[in-house]
Scaffold this motif. Sequence first.
Motif, short mmCIF file in Angstrom:
data_model
loop_
_atom_site.label_atom_id
_atom_site.label_comp_id
_atom_site.label_asym_id
_atom_site.label_seq_id
_atom_site.Cartn_x
_atom_site.Cartn_y
_atom_site.Cartn_z
N ALA A 141 0.77 -1.29 -0.05
CA ALA A 141 -0.03 0.04 0.01
C ALA A 141 0.81 1.42 -0.02
CB ALA A 141 -0.86 0.03 1.15
N PHE A 146 6.79 7.75 -1.70
CA PHE A 146 6.48 8.30 -0.29
C PHE A 146 7.67 7.32 0.33
CE2 PHE A 146 4.58 7.34 3.93
CZ PHE A 146 4.64 8.69 4.42
N LEU B 202 -2.76 5.59 -6.39
CA LEU B 202 -1.63 5.70 -6.53
C LEU B 202 -0.95 6.46 -7.65
CD1 LEU B 202 -0.48 2.23 -5.30
CD2 LEU B 202 -0.37 4.14 -4.03
N ALA B 205 -1.47 10.22 -7.11
CA ALA B 205 -0.51 10.89 -6.00
C ALA B 205 0.86 10.91 -6.88
CB ALA B 205 -0.21 9.87 -5.02
N GLY B 243 1.34 11.19 3.44
CA GLY B 243 1.71 9.80 2.85
C GLY B 243 0.91 8.57 3.60
N VAL B 244 0.70 8.84 4.97
CA VAL B 244 0.07 7.76 5.68
C VAL B 244 -1.23 7.57 5.22
CG1 VAL B 244 -0.56 7.16 8.12
CG2 VAL B 244 1.70 7.69 7.65
N ILE B 246 -2.35 8.16 2.11
CA ILE B 246 -2.57 7.46 1.06
C ILE B 246 -2.50 5.97 1.26
CG2 ILE B 246 -1.25 6.79 -1.11
CD1 ILE B 246 -0.25 9.75 -1.22
N ILE B 247 -1.38 5.61 2.39
CA ILE B 247 -1.30 4.02 2.75
C ILE B 247 -2.83 3.73 3.21
CG2 ILE B 247 0.01 2.54 4.20
CD1 ILE B 247 2.23 4.40 3.85
N VAL B 250 -5.19 3.00 0.47
CA VAL B 250 -4.72 1.80 -0.33
C VAL B 250 -4.98 0.51 0.50
CG1 VAL B 250 -3.18 0.83 -1.66
CG2 VAL B 250 -3.33 3.26 -1.85
#
Lengths: 315, 267
Positions: A141, A146, B202, B205, B243-244, B246-247, B250
């Motif tokens: 993920a 990043f 993704l 981004a 960033g976190v 996005i994680i 996803v």
Amino acid sequence: MKYVLKKVITLIITLLCISAITFGAFSVIPGDAAVSKLGVNASPQQVEELREEMGLNDPIPVRYLSWLSGAVRGDFGDSYQYDNTTVASLLADRLPVTALLAAMSFLMILALSLPLGILSARFSGKWPDIGINLATQVVMAIPSFFLGIILTYVFGLVLHWFQPGQFVQPWEDLGACLGYLAFPAAAVALPKIAMVVKFLRGSVLAEMQKDYVRTAYSRGNTKGMVLYRHVLRNAFIPVITFLALVIAEILAGSIIVEQVFSVPGVGRLLITAILNRDYPVVQAVVMYVTALVVVINFLVDLLYQAVDPRIKTSG
Amino acid sequence: MKRWNYSLLAGCILSGAVLALALVGQFWTPYDPTAMDASVRNAAPSLAHLCGTDNFGRDIFSRIMNGAFTTCFVAICTVLIGAVGGTLVGAVTGYFGGPLDNVVMRVNDVLLSFPSVLLALVLVSLMGPGTANIIAALGILFIPSFARIVRGEYLRLKNQDFVWSARIMGAGNLRIMFVHILPNLFVSMLTTAAVGFNNAVLAEASMSYLGLGVQPPETSLGRMLYEAQTYLFNAPWYAIFPGVTIIIIVLGFSLISEGLRERESRG
């Protein structure tokens, strides 16, 4: 032989299609390259002269053919942005860097994902597998850029293991260059490692269901023996194709990660060219990278068939 | 006893939380996401500013709420374009077959063998950066993967008994394709859409991070990372929180698609 011939013809047709699309796409966009090179204050006569000189007045098919015949010889014309610089020389400076980066991350992927994938399949359902599963799920993920930013912060700014932005060209100091590239390579590789581990695990587990595995067990083989002597060599076959996909992903990933680490590679060249509307460079890079991907796929198809002769009869 | 589908549950919680925040952010944010405040430049996370502030003293948490909305909006539009286009292409080629099917699927395979980021870059360099262009570029790129899956399903379903019954009852091709066959694709489309959504998040981004996607004053999670990189040393939280986010998005959606697949295989 017939199989190889068929694949070669497909390869050539695909490459021709790609080149036509790439060239065509950049020919139809509005905007005049001659004007952008001379600036808006140029007189119409100057523009007309330059257009003639750059061959922009020829019909598109003629320009396509001359571009194609140049491209085959590695000559992609001149850059719009840098005066008197051929696209080929721009590429020649940057290709080794990107190749090195891609090779390093591919090696990292092979070195880590194969053992982890086998481990995960060997202990499927037990704690090593559950741990690896959880880790792959999370790692997949994380966007690679990043990850790159995090690596820059931790190893570059806090631990000072490398100097962000201070890239050393490989022909100046190979060791220092590799030391720098290890970080972008890791950023590109990590999400792909997770993908390959997951894929390999699935492939091994699917193979474990087959009849020959039952036979091997009934002959008194232990789980380890069955896995290493019989299952793995079969389970690797689909992984080969998957790795070809991964190579394409590595190339795409390094385009972005080069930007994070200021690595002067093909990706950075592409982004700068796009931002500056330097279309000959964009065309060349796109053509180069896609051709590379297609050729790799072609080689993998051949390899695949050599490893598993059953493919020939069915395909 | 019914076994819990942990993947699906965890996925729904994770992505539900982010989506809820993004939606709320359209009506209310703790601070005005564009309001600058020179007194709190690059401030570390605190109770007043949960995720700290950026180089202009803007509240990062509020900006994440807005950025996540843009990112999800782009991703949803992309998936919709991909799904609708892919369904049309896949349905026609899979249902009718023939030479058209051959040609279209060859083109499809060629497109699928490209690294998608590269294609997106080419399209954006042709159309120029911006939110609408990024949606168009990514949407077009998503058509082939949907088309392939839809085509496979149509190939499998087109000779089943229920299709023949419908045909005997006098239903036309269009009716069979979209009224009788299409509803059967719901689950596989849902799984594909979840995976596609992730790829879109993704991709958006990445493009915005490269400066080719969403343009200021609009913001997206990728755009925030692009802006954050300059201040990485002084304000690492500026990069870490977007960033976190996005994680989490996803991860949530990949858990959902995993859970859906698990549920399907269990029946």
